[in-house]
Scaffold this motif. Structure first.
Motif: not given
Length: 326
Positions: A184-195
């Motif tokens: 029930l507990y979350t946090r946002y994570r951001r990524f870049t997916l690149r070639h």
């Protein structure tokens, strides 16, 4: 999650129904967008649910249009197997569901299929948090054949991935990471997916290599979101309404998962709350509103909006395995 603690905090009517043998399952439901509803508060207009066959329920819908035809990609949860696969459901111009077809099955639980076009191909990023991975699939034959293009072992449970933006060589992804001991507990994570670059260099640090792709954590953003908390996680892809880019999110409580939707307008690096959609105001044909206990996912196009809803019902037979907490 402690099931005894959850039961003690459950509304009495719902607890009695569960003690009598009723189960919580999901359904996908669609309606034509009301002309007089500027924001998706979901208070007017009846949704039509996908029929339940007693064996498989469907959740996490994502609308995708190809050559003028609409499709719903979604999770198909097999009650006997206790596992989700990815299915596609044609949606007619009148909002009538076609026959669900399983298009991706890996032996591990899959859900939340983020389907999108990029660089002339169609791609999917389903949730595969059960094996602590993030896997990108390329569509080899639409809509039923998908091939893995890159798999990243991320060492945590990344859920509900959406695409924030794209360029010719990179995608910006926003994921919801769950806390292992209490999802029930979350946090946002951001990524870049690149070639990878033409010279094959992959960079250094925490980048993860998988074939022709690299996954790069956005460290400044992730450090700002280092704490796990209750509440907001992705509930569907971004959409544009009235010139605003809107981020649908789902909200959990201390005892319940995916209770209602909260919509935010994106303002650069910030988000401003717009409106919320609670289950008691949603009308789904054939369901008693008192039995609808959560709204979990939202998507829309220029004609239809689609939700999934969690509700109480009596199954025709007991499944072999319980549904997992999403």
């Amino acid at each position: 999650m402690n099931q005894i603690y959850r039961a003690l905090h459950m509304p009495p009517r719902r607890l009695l129904k569960k003690l009598s043998g009723q189960k919580e399952i999901y359904t996908i439901a669609v309606r034509r967008i009301p002309a007089d509803e500027p924001l998706p508060a979901l208070g007017e207009g009846v949704f039509t649910p996908l029929p339940f066959d007693g064996k498989t329920w469907y959740a996490d819908p994502l609308l995708y249009t190809r050559d003028g035809s609409r499709y719903l990609f979604c999770e198909a949860f097999d009650l006997a197997a206790g596992r989700g696969d990815i299915a596609v459901i044609p949606l007619s111009g009148d909002g009538v569901f076609g026959t669900p077809q399983t298009v991706l099955s890996t032996g591990s639980h899959l859900s939340f299929p983020m389907v999108f076009d990029w660089n002339g191909d169609t791609w999917m990023l389903p949730e595969s948090s059960a094996d602590h991975s993030l896997t990108l699939y390329r569509c080899a034959e639409f809509p039923g054949r998908w091939e893995p293009a890159a798999r990243f072992a991320v060492g945590c449970e990344l859920c509900d991935t959406i695409v924030l933006s794209s360029t010719g060589d990179a995608l910006t992804l926003l994921c919801s990471e769950t806390r292992p001991e209490n999802q029930l507990y979350t946090r946002y994570r951001r990524f870049t997916l690149r070639h990878t670059r033409a010279d094959g260099e992959l960079g250094t640090g925490d980048e993860l290599e998988s074939g022709a792709f690299v996954l790069e954590p956005d460290e400044p953003f992730n450090l700002q979101h280092r704490e796990f908390g209750l509440g907001f996680r992705n509930a569907g892809p971004l959409f544009t309404l009235g010139g605003q880019v809107i981020h649908p999110t789902q909200v959990s409580t201390r005892v319940d998962y995916g209770v209602y939707l909260q919509f935010f307008a994106r303002r650069g690096a910030s988000e401003i709350p717009l409106c919320a959609a609670a289950p008691h105001i949603v009308r789904i044909a054939g369901l008693d509103p008192r039995d609808v206990v959560g709204i979990h996912t939202y998507c829309r196009d220029d004609v239809f909006e689609v939700i999934d809803a969690r509700y109480l019902t009596r199954l025709p037979q007991s499944p072999a395995a319980p549904a997992p907490e999403e």
